[in-house]
Design a protein around this motif. Structure first.
Motif, short mmCIF file in Angstrom:
data_model
loop_
_atom_site.label_atom_id
_atom_site.label_comp_id
_atom_site.label_asym_id
_atom_site.label_seq_id
_atom_site.Cartn_x
_atom_site.Cartn_y
_atom_site.Cartn_z
N CYS A 112 -3.65 7.23 -1.55
CA CYS A 112 -3.10 5.89 -1.33
C CYS A 112 -3.52 4.99 -2.49
N VAL A 168 0.88 -1.16 0.00
CA VAL A 168 0.00 0.00 0.00
C VAL A 168 0.92 1.21 0.00
N HIS A 225 -3.15 0.50 -3.59
CA HIS A 225 -2.64 -0.84 -3.31
C HIS A 225 -2.15 -1.44 -4.62
#
Length: 180
Positions: free
Chosen positions: A80, A68, A82
């Protein structure tokens, strides 16, 4: 890594367990509820409920071949995403930018960083993601960045509230890909 825009310095780093609550709050604010309507990536017309939960985010942080990536300016979490290794490909998801900062190039910078990690550190040849096809504006944004629709669909996980509470009965996912 430190990057700059014309008026701001920001850094990228890998998330740690201490970041879980901030990540959950950011993702929720970017996609669900009234706060998400301040940006353009909202799913609030399609889904209620949570987008992610703490246990799921923590699992992504500690899972092998998973990362992440956080983008910060000073002490502020801006975005953010992933990424995960999938053999010669990588998966990109949980992409979230603070709603009031969307449209300012933050998403472009984080997407480029995620692609760099997948290509340069993991030797991935392709980035994959899934998007709800009803989100035409979002798909167009990805297409402008080199992603293309595959026509490969997968079902939406109806009945699993970890992914939200659907407001429609025609949700599904489509895979987008980009050669790296």
């Amino acid at each position: 890594m430190i990057k700059t825009t014309s008026s701001e310095r920001f850094t990228f780093r890998n998330a740690e367990a201490a970041d879980v609550d901030a990540i959950v709050a950011l993702v929720q604010s970017a996609y669900r509820g009234d706060d998400s309507r301040k940006g353009w990536t909202t799913e609030a017309d399609l889904l209620d409920g949570q987008r992610v939960d703490s246990a799921g985010v923590e699992d992504l942080i500690v899972k092998p071949a998973s990362r992440v990536i956080l983008m910060e300016s000073g002490n502020d979490l801006l975005a953010c995403a992933h990424i995960a290794r999938l053999g010669e490909a990588s998966y990109f998801g949980m992409f979230s930018v603070t709603p009031t900062r969307q449209g300012a190039g933050i998403g472009n910078a984080l997407l480029a960083e995620a692609e760099r990690v997948a290509r340069d550190e993991w030797n991935a040849r392709e980035m994959q993601m899934t998007v709800i096809p009803l989100r035409e504006e979002l798909i167009a944004w990805y297409e402008r960045r080199g992603y293309h629709r595959t026509g490969i669909h997968s079902p939406f996980p109806y009945g699993d509230q970890r992914f939200g509470i659907p407001k429609r009965d025609d949700l599904r996912f489509e895979r987008l890909v980009k050669p790296l």
